[in-house]
Design a protein around this motif. Structure first.
Motif, mmCIF file in Angstrom:
data_model
loop_
_atom_site.group_PDB
_atom_site.id
_atom_site.type_symbol
_atom_site.label_atom_id
_atom_site.label_comp_id
_atom_site.label_asym_id
_atom_site.label_seq_id
_atom_site.Cartn_x
_atom_site.Cartn_y
_atom_site.Cartn_z
ATOM 1 N N TRP A 13 0.855 -1.180 0.000
ATOM 2 C CA TRP A 13 0.000 0.000 0.000
ATOM 3 C C TRP A 13 0.894 1.234 0.000
ATOM 4 C CZ3 TRP A 13 -0.733 -4.455 2.685
ATOM 5 C CH2 TRP A 13 -1.918 -5.153 2.438
ATOM 6 N N GLU A 66 -3.799 4.407 5.017
ATOM 7 C CA GLU A 66 -3.268 3.959 3.726
ATOM 8 C C GLU A 66 -3.424 2.456 3.511
ATOM 9 O OE1 GLU A 66 0.351 7.170 3.315
ATOM 10 O OE2 GLU A 66 0.358 5.725 4.948
ATOM 11 N N VAL A 67 -3.276 1.671 4.577
ATOM 12 C CA VAL A 67 -3.421 0.222 4.448
ATOM 13 C C VAL A 67 -4.920 -0.083 4.458
ATOM 14 C CG1 VAL A 67 -2.859 -2.024 5.421
ATOM 15 C CG2 VAL A 67 -1.233 -0.122 5.630
ATOM 16 N N GLU A 110 -9.217 -0.315 7.531
ATOM 17 C CA GLU A 110 -8.169 0.650 7.192
ATOM 18 C C GLU A 110 -7.298 0.919 8.417
ATOM 19 O OE1 GLU A 110 -10.034 3.585 3.875
ATOM 20 O OE2 GLU A 110 -10.873 3.778 5.898
ATOM 21 N N ARG A 131 4.492 -1.592 -3.421
ATOM 22 C CA ARG A 131 4.611 -0.130 -3.435
ATOM 23 C C ARG A 131 5.976 0.316 -2.923
ATOM 24 N NH1 ARG A 131 0.175 2.883 -4.765
ATOM 25 N NH2 ARG A 131 -1.516 1.534 -5.485
#
Length: 646
Positions: free
Chosen positions: A492, A504-505, A520, A587
């Motif tokens: 992520w 973000e996750v 999240e 990422r």
């Protein structure tokens, strides 16, 4: 005034060059004339980059342009034009870089150094005695504490000689008014740091009496240094004092330290010490490689060796180098009460040739993670060539980036190339994961061999049904005062925001009723965010608040915690009885352009590391449904789901 007497050698000096630890050195009056030239700052940038440090960004270049003239004008106005000044002076370990360093001579003829920290700040909030929050959200160190660290380095790292030197320091906020600077002064107007003044633009106004300006700059009693003093300073060796070495050694070896040795760790420690003693007695070169899997005690042994040589054989001038920013930060934090100690623990970028000068033994931890250039072994080769005794700790299955990869065979080749004897010590034990050989074997089979069912023997392992349950398990143990953390594959984006946490996750999942859910959580914070109780990423695994952020390979490797959650991301999935790498889901910028075949080895190593952090228990979850189903098939005697009481 902070003043201390250390020693300067009476040796010849060296001329300015791109290899010098400063971007410019000379008289203050000379500098005042040169700064009128438009090319002056450009030339300083060129020198800095030519010295192999790093690229100077636009913001830093502008800060040089805007800050240097304020200081130089004040010095000239104070009648201090004959003092010698060094701009952007980088200490050999590179942990310290002084904005400006003045060299003068006291009325008694003793050399004196004045460290000047320049700040453009006008809007900020003082959070504590040690931290400040800027308008952009950044939270740097309080400048008085910063200068105190610099002066401590100068006091603790001078080479012994025949002539003493005084050390002083100040912070100069050249854009700030008296009212704006006052909060910084209030936090240190008494106590051991009260001798470090915080000056502002009002203090050094052009209409102020010259003598008073010189006094505020801590230089009213200073005259120009003589040529011999300049040569002595510029040619001196930077070596830590005996007091510093003994103090850090005592701390690392303290019986109250959390660093303990058990099992074959003690055998390895004594074996390495015997090998080093024999090489030292014979005057021969030696490379020792210590290998072992996760939890075998490599870092524990490395730390204890460092403590032993600091306290008992400081003449060896030991240095500790690791590419793990988290590990180095943890060691520096552990010894932070001893000023000047941080420079004993170095990152690869902190190790120019001068940093190893005089060192007889270097301890290189996490050696497999060192970045290697395409034309050789880079830093490892330099260390082996320049340091007589090198002790390396490595695990080939913890190579997690494409530009890493030092192997045991290569270490042996490096030793032979430099004419050093080579010895290898293997650690067989595992003192993490409840010392469970069954669990370590299960993880190895899962990732590198033929997966087997988990028989629920001597380690607490379960599969979480969903990320909500996984977080609930982490929260439960945290509430009980236990250290629990969740780490995930780098699948992520990470914004590196310094002002707030972002969710973000993001993991979609389906509950028992078939309803789509979204879980999240934020990644570990780039820097400490007090408002969110989020520690700096280097302390995510150890500081309070980290249980509500997700760690990654870079913040988990080398550390451990009691209860471990692991999220396998979509970059590694199970298909047709084999692991399938999917680098397109990574990422991690280090993984750009990595081919699937190469990515598989790295991904397996990454999850191998993450799955071996938990001391007492581990909970596993895969974001991929087919992989989650495969994992579930390996737990025939256990159930998945929320286990708040386990």
């Amino acid at each position: 005034m902070t003043a201390a007497t250390r020693q300067l050698p009476a040796t010849d000096g060296t001329a300015d060059s791109t290899n010098s630890p400063w971007v410019w050195a000379g008289g203050v009056a000379e500098l005042a004339d040169l700064m009128k030239e438009p090319s002056f700052v450009r030339e300083c940038v060129r020198r800095f980059e030519a010295a192999g440090r790093r690229t100077v960004g636009e913001a830093e270049r502008r800060s040089w342009e805007r800050s240097w003239p304020h200081l130089v004008d004040a010095l000239v106005h104070a009648g201090l034009g004959r003092l010698r000044i060094y701009l952007e002076y980088t200490t050999p370990g590179s942990a310290n870089r002084f904005d400006a360093l003045l060299l003068g001579r006291t009325e008694q003829g003793i050399p004196a150094l004045v460290v000047v920290e320049l700040k453009q700040w006008t809007r900020f909030t003082v959070l504590s005695d040690t931290e400040v929050k800027l308008a952009d959200g950044d939270e740097p160190t309080h400048p008085v504490v910063q200068v105190a660290g610099y002066t401590a380095f100068l006091q603790q790292w001078f080479e012994a000689g025949d002539t003493g030197v005084e050390v002083r320091g100040l912070a100069y906020l050249h854009n700030a008014t008296t009212a704006q600077a006052q909060p910084l002064r209030e936090h240190h107007n008494t106590g051991p740091l009260s001798g470090i003044p915080v000056l502002c633009r009002d203090d050094l106004a052009p209409d102020l009496d010259a003598r008073e300006t010189a006094r505020l700059l801590l230089a009213a009693d200073l005259a120009a240094p003589d040529d011999e003093q300049v040569r002595a300073f510029q040619s001196m060796r930077w070596t830590p004092s005996q007091t510093l070495l003994e103090s850090v050694g005592d701390l690392l070896l303290s019986p109250h330290s959390s660093i303990k040795l058990i099992g074959d760790q003690q055998d390895a420690l004594l074996s390495v010490r015997r090998l080093v003693a024999a090489a030292k007695q014979r005057g021969t070169r030696l490379v020792v490689a210590v290998t072992g899997g996760p939890g075998s005690g490599k870092t524990v042994i490395a730390s204890r060796l460092m403590g032993h040589y600091l306290r008992n054989e400081s003449a060896l001038q030991p240095r500790y180098v690791s590419p793990s920013g988290t590990l180095v930060a943890q060691l520096r934090e552990a010894t932070s009460a001893i000023r000047g100690a941080r420079d004993l623990f170095m990152l690869p970028g902190d190790v120019p040739a001068a940093a190893l000068k005089g060192s007889r033994i270097t301890i290189l931890d996490e050696a497999q993670r060192l970045h290697r250039p395409t034309d050789g072994y880079g830093l490892v080769q330099q260390i082996v060539d320049r340091v007589p005794i090198v002790v390396m700790f490595l695990d080939e299955r913890q190579i997690v980036c494409p530009n890493e990869g030092l192997t045991l065979q290569e270490v042996q080749e490096l030793a032979a190339r430099s004419g050093a004897a080579f010895k290898h010590h293997s650690l067989a034990g595992c003192f993490r994961t409840s010392s469970s050989a069954d669990y370590m074997g299960w993880v190895t089979d899962l990732l590198y061999g033929t997966p087997t069912s988990w028989e629920d023997t001597d380690y607490d392992l379960r599969l979480s049904a969903n990320p909500e349950d996984l977080q609930a398990w982490i929260d439960h143990h945290t509430a009980q005062g236990r250290r629990a953390r969740t780490a995930a594959g780098f699948c992520w984006p990470w914004a590196r925001d310094t002002s707030q946490l972002r969710p973000e996750v993001a993991i979609p999942w389906t509950d028992a009723d078939g309803t789509e859910q979204l879980w999240e959580a934020p990644w570990n914070a780039f820097q400490e965010i007090r408002s969110a109780s989020a520690p700096h990423r280097n302390f995510w695994a150890t500081a309070p608040g980290g249980h509500r952020q997700i760690g990654c390979i870079y913040t988990a490797q080398g550390l451990e915690y009691a209860y471990s959650g692991v999220i396998i991301g979509p970059d590694l999935v199970r298909r047709d009885d084999a692991w399938l790498p999917r680098p397109q889901y990574s990422r991690d910028r280090a993984m750009r352009d990595v081919q699937p075949g190469d990515y598989l080895r790295l991904a397996l190593n990454i999850y191998h590391v993450l799955l071996t952090r938990g001391i007492h228990a581990t909970r596993l979850y895969s974001t991929d449904r087919e992989t989650q189903s495969f994992l579930n098939s390996l737990f025939p005697q256990t159930s998945t789901g929320h286990e708040s009481d386990s």
